[in-house]
Design a protein around this motif. Structure first.
Motif, PDB file in Angstrom:
ATOM      1  N   ASP A   1       0.669  -1.326   0.044  1.00  0.00           N
ATOM      2  CA  ASP A   1      -0.291  -0.031   0.494  1.00  0.00           C
ATOM      3  C   ASP A   1       1.176   1.402  -0.045  1.00  0.00           C
ATOM      4  O   ASP A   1       0.338   2.424  -0.056  1.00  0.00           O
ATOM      5  CB  ASP A   1      -1.127  -0.068   0.874  1.00  0.00           C
ATOM      6  CG  ASP A   1      -0.604  -0.176   2.361  1.00  0.00           C
ATOM      7  OD1 ASP A   1       0.971  -0.633   2.636  1.00  0.00           O
ATOM      8  OD2 ASP A   1      -0.599   0.091   3.591  1.00  0.00           O
ATOM      9  N   GLY A   2       2.305   1.253  -0.143  1.00  0.00           N
ATOM     10  CA  GLY A   2       2.971   2.099  -0.355  1.00  0.00           C
ATOM     11  C   GLY A   2       3.969   2.445   0.737  1.00  0.00           C
ATOM     12  O   GLY A   2       4.545   3.909   1.289  1.00  0.00           O
ATOM     13  N   VAL A   3       3.226   2.288   1.883  1.00  0.00           N
ATOM     14  CA  VAL A   3       4.434   2.888   3.307  1.00  0.00           C
ATOM     15  C   VAL A   3       6.211   1.518   3.408  1.00  0.00           C
ATOM     16  O   VAL A   3       5.554   0.654   2.933  1.00  0.00           O
ATOM     17  CB  VAL A   3       3.542   1.876   4.404  1.00  0.00           C
ATOM     18  CG1 VAL A   3       4.165   1.730   6.039  1.00  0.00           C
ATOM     19  CG2 VAL A   3       2.321   2.711   4.727  1.00  0.00           C
ATOM     20  N   PRO A   4       6.015   2.857   3.442  1.00  0.00           N
ATOM     21  CA  PRO A   4       7.967   2.547   3.065  1.00  0.00           C
ATOM     22  C   PRO A   4       8.483   1.515   3.882  1.00  0.00           C
ATOM     23  O   PRO A   4       7.735   1.557   5.593  1.00  0.00           O
ATOM     24  CB  PRO A   4       8.829   3.611   3.878  1.00  0.00           C
ATOM     25  CG  PRO A   4       8.157   4.966   2.838  1.00  0.00           C
ATOM     26  CD  PRO A   4       6.685   4.138   4.338  1.00  0.00           C
ATOM     27  N   ALA A   5       8.842   0.014   4.066  1.00  0.00           N
ATOM     28  CA  ALA A   5       9.485  -0.667   5.008  1.00  0.00           C
ATOM     29  C   ALA A   5      11.170  -0.414   5.077  1.00  0.00           C
ATOM     30  O   ALA A   5      11.101  -0.932   6.312  1.00  0.00           O
ATOM     31  CB  ALA A   5       9.244  -2.006   3.791  1.00  0.00           C
ATOM     32  N   ILE A   6      11.610  -0.873   4.013  1.00  0.00           N
ATOM     33  CA  ILE A   6      13.019   0.280   3.912  1.00  0.00           C
ATOM     34  C   ILE A   6      13.671   0.885   3.483  1.00  0.00           C
ATOM     35  O   ILE A   6      13.356   1.822   2.139  1.00  0.00           O
ATOM     36  CB  ILE A   6      13.586  -0.955   4.034  1.00  0.00           C
ATOM     37  CG1 ILE A   6      13.748  -2.966   4.300  1.00  0.00           C
ATOM     38  CG2 ILE A   6      15.446  -1.208   4.074  1.00  0.00           C
ATOM     39  CD1 ILE A   6      14.207  -3.508   4.108  1.00  0.00           C
ATOM     40  N   ALA A   7      13.913   2.210   4.469  1.00  0.00           N
ATOM     41  CA  ALA A   7      14.573   2.536   4.004  1.00  0.00           C
ATOM     42  C   ALA A   7      16.136   3.941   4.319  1.00  0.00           C
ATOM     43  O   ALA A   7      15.949   3.380   5.691  1.00  0.00           O
ATOM     44  CB  ALA A   7      13.574   4.504   4.298  1.00  0.00           C
ATOM     45  N   ARG A   8      17.094   4.168   3.497  1.00  0.00           N
ATOM     46  CA  ARG A   8      17.930   5.011   3.787  1.00  0.00           C
ATOM     47  C   ARG A   8      18.494   5.835   3.395  1.00  0.00           C
ATOM     48  O   ARG A   8      18.019   6.759   2.547  1.00  0.00           O
ATOM     49  CB  ARG A   8      18.766   4.026   2.213  1.00  0.00           C
ATOM     50  CG  ARG A   8      20.718   3.885   3.139  1.00  0.00           C
ATOM     51  CD  ARG A   8      21.577   3.100   2.356  1.00  0.00           C
ATOM     52  NE  ARG A   8      21.021   3.359   0.039  1.00  0.00           N
ATOM     53  CZ  ARG A   8      21.220   3.124  -0.406  1.00  0.00           C
ATOM     54  NH1 ARG A   8      20.996   1.824  -0.032  1.00  0.00           N
ATOM     55  NH2 ARG A   8      20.606   3.207  -1.517  1.00  0.00           N
ATOM     56  N   ARG A   9      18.723   6.937   4.395  1.00  0.00           N
ATOM     57  CA  ARG A   9      19.604   8.274   4.633  1.00  0.00           C
ATOM     58  C   ARG A   9      20.959   7.953   4.395  1.00  0.00           C
ATOM     59  O   ARG A   9      21.005   8.061   5.757  1.00  0.00           O
ATOM     60  CB  ARG A   9      18.456   8.948   5.465  1.00  0.00           C
ATOM     61  CG  ARG A   9      18.851  10.215   6.120  1.00  0.00           C
ATOM     62  CD  ARG A   9      18.724  10.534   7.171  1.00  0.00           C
ATOM     63  NE  ARG A   9      18.713  12.367   7.632  1.00  0.00           N
ATOM     64  CZ  ARG A   9      19.392  12.851   8.491  1.00  0.00           C
ATOM     65  NH1 ARG A   9      19.197  11.861   9.736  1.00  0.00           N
ATOM     66  NH2 ARG A   9      19.644  13.385   9.137  1.00  0.00           N
TER      67      ARG A   9
END
Length: 685
Positions: free
Chosen positions: A484-492
């Motif tokens: 549904d578009g919710v971030p699961a793994i994000a990198r900054r």
């Protein structure tokens, strides 16, 4: 007062002959034919021409003078008075630039050679009682004497051995030293400072000439560069990603190639890394940069891996090579920050199965700067520490508290808001995972038609809301999203490291991902490919820093030998750092090349290698425009003689004004009526 010309194109004065040529060729004479009926007409014409001749000669003189003034204005003449012959006993401070750009071949000889010639001319004009001092404008400027001395022979001997050094000049320190030396004699005798340099933009553009010298000090700038911009290509940057690697690991070598000329060039870059050889060709526009990339595999049995990229040599070959040393480790450090290993569930088990990880678990941070940190339930007070570690090169994987977390937004550099992470939510059906950035290197291992998806899992609990699919833009890269578009793994990306938000639970009751055989390789790839340049080792700056190495506890300084780029053994000294570690440093400053620390009694076995690269700023051979230098005058004549003058008075505006007035006079004379004679009587027409 003496007359000088800024523009050496004296052939422009030939334009003054144009009116004369036009006048001569315009007086063509027709063929003579005898007709008795024209005798009286010929007499009338002779009288007419005789009366006009004075006016024609006046027009010719005005036109010729106007053309001569106009041509002379283009030569930029000026009046100035000589100073060398007018002064008595005096003091001279010579500031000679020996930076790397001075070795450039500018015309038939190098810039440093011209500086030596002109400095010799200044010395030859000094009288016996004149004082002199010589300052080398190097990375660490130094004066030959403590104060100006009448030792002309010693200065001449130093000038005969003049050579450039592969380093940037500390112009501010050199000028400050010149002012200090000038102050020692300025109160007792006339003192002049002569600066001999190519005035390279990268070295001299920051000089504030009005503040650099007292207003009453005589300062002469002698430009030894013939061309304002010389063509040159250079390797201005080289990095290996990541910088700390494992044996057999695939790495990317990136070299930045710069074109400092005014024309586009086609160059070939050659990679040399052990037994590996490769080449890449690049088209570089004028004044631009291009990046070439090489893929390489680290040898399996080395601890240090030197890598070099070289261009085909040009007229300035000193900057055509750049190198680095890749540190090859047997394993990478990974700290698990958690109160209970069970809280990290199947992730902790997977970390211990990754063969290249040295995993330690503790309630707090164990090692000073580990390569990876898996941080369970980070608190707000941990954020500054996490960002500092990432800035220095660590990759931090943050596993939030799924009972409710307020740290996730700040971890990604986002403020709290209606569409940011707020609290957890559950579902009995489960969410699926999808690749949000399928082209990211994290998924390289799993490409191909037969490759199974590493994201084949169902998740039953997560932080809800998150952000819309395109809301983070450049702030954060979302690698994996829920259906549904919710971030699961994000990198900054942060500095040389990264902060990774792992919005996927690690307990078996909340996700079945741990049962997938691809979870372990995906976790390893997510950690490895999130590394940036790595911590690496700061390379010494030529002329300013010293090659150094922290001695292992098992070695004494007497057991270590340092050899320089030319293979000669260098003197070293030992010092103690505040941490208690022993630092062994070269006595001489660094120059570009490879330095090898080896055992004295171990058949010369290398222990540590350092590469010092050419200073990047010296590759741009563009010089300052004349208008950016002080108003003092230094003229090099066609014979190569240096003529020094003061009190410049430009004459070209006066010549240009005179040309305009003369042309106006010529128009007025041409408009006057012509006088003719009929039967002995004058008439106007």
């Amino acid at each position: 007062m003496n007359l000088f010309f800024s523009n050496p194109l004296f052939w422009l004065m030939a334009a003054a002959a144009i009116p004369l040529l036009v006048h001569l060729f315009a007086r063509s004479r027709p063929r003579e034919r005898e007709f008795s009926s024209l005798i009286f007409l010929r007499r009338a014409v002779k009288r007419h021409v005789r009366l006009r001749r004075p006016k024609d000669w006046l027009l010719l003189a005005v036109r010729t003078l106007a053309a001569a003034c106009l041509a002379a204005a283009f030569l930029l003449p000026y009046m100035a008075g000589r100073s060398m012959e007018e002064q008595g006993s005096r003091s001279v401070i010579l500031v000679v630039d020996r930076s790397a750009s001075m070795s450039a071949a500018d015309g038939q000889e190098s810039r440093i050679s011209k500086a030596g010639v002109f400095a010799g001319q200044i010395m030859s004009d000094l009288k016996r009682g004149d004082l002199v001092n010589l300052i080398w404008a190097d990375a660490a400027p130094a004066a030959l004497f403590r104060e100006p001395m009448p030792s002309h022979d010693l200065v001449n001997r130093e000038l005969q051995r003049i050579h450039s050094r592969p380093e940037a000049a500390n112009t501010a320190a050199a000028l400050a030293l010149a002012v200090e030396q000038a102050a020692r004699t300025a109160s007792t005798r006339p003192t002049s400072v002569y600066i001999l340099s190519d005035f390279q933009s990268s070295n001299w553009s920051g000089v504030d000439w009005e503040k650099a010298f007292p207003p009453d000090l005589d300062v002469r700038c002698i430009q030894v560069a013939d061309h304002e911009r010389l063509p040159n290509t250079a390797v201005t940057s080289l990095k290996v990603m990541p910088a700390t690697v494992l044996p057999g690991q695939s790495v990317t070598v990136q070299a930045v190639l710069s074109n400092f000329g005014s024309q586009p060039v086609r160059v070939t870059a050659h990679l040399e890394a052990g037994s590996l050889r490769a080449s890449r060709t690049a088209e570089i526009p004028a004044g631009a940069k291009e990046t070439v990339s090489f893929q390489a595999q680290v040898p399996a049995s080395v601890e240090e891996w030197p890598v070099f990229v070289t261009l085909d040599h040009d007229a300035f070959p000193a900057d055509d090579t750049a190198g680095t040393v890749v540190r090859v480790g047997a394993s990478l450090q990974c700290d698990a920050v958690t109160q209970d290993e069970a809280q990290l569930g199947f992730m902790m088990k997977a970390l211990r199965f990754i063969p290249f990880l040295d995993v330690q678990s503790a309630g707090g941070l164990g090692r000073e700067q580990p390569d990876f940190i898996v941080w369970n339930k980070p608190e707000k007070e941990d954020l500054k520490k996490m960002e500092a570690l990432a800035e220095a090169g660590s990759v931090i994987v943050a596993v939030p508290d799924f009972s409710g977390d307020a740290v996730a937004n700040a971890l990604m550099g986002l403020p709290d808001g209606p569409r940011t992470f707020s609290e957890y939510e559950k579902t009995g059906k489960g969410w699926t995972l999808n690749a949000a950035l399928p082209d990211d290197s994290v998924f390289d291992l799993f490409r191909g038609g037969d490759a199974a998806s590493p994201l084949d899992a169902r998740v039953f609990r997560r932080l809800n809301e998150g952000l819309a699919p395109d809301s983070w833009n450049d702030l954060v890269s979302v690698l994996v999203r829920y259906e549904d578009g919710v971030p699961a793994i994000a990198r900054r990306v942060k500095g040389r490291g990264a902060l990774v938000l792992w919005n996927v639970p690690v307990q078996s009751m909340d996700a079945d991902w741990g049962k997938s055989p691809l979870f372990l390789p995906f976790l390893a790839e997510a950690m490895l490919k999130s590394r940036q340049e790595g911590v690496g080792e700061a390379a010494p700056e030529p002329g300013r820093d010293f090659p150094s190495w922290i001695l292992p506890d098992t070695l004494d300084a007497a057991d270590v030998v340092l050899t320089g780029p030319d293979g000669a053994e260098l003197l070293c000294k030992e010092s103690r750092l505040s941490s208690g570690k022993r630092l062994l440093s070269s006595v001489a400053p660094a120059v570009p090349g490879t330095y090898v620390w080896s055992g004295r009694h171990a058949a010369g076995m290398p222990l540590h290698t350092q590469v010092v690269n050419f200073p990047v700023g010296e590759s741009n051979l563009q010089t300052l425009a004349a208008g950016n230098l002080p108003a003092s005058v230094a003229v090099v004549t066609a014979s190569g003689k240096l003529v020094e003058v003061t009190g410049r008075i430009p004459l070209w505006p006066w010549l240009l004004g005179a040309a305009v007035l003369l042309f106006a006079l010529e128009l007025w004379l041409s408009s006057l009526p012509v006088r003719t004679v009929h039967d002995g009587k004058e008439a106007q027409s």
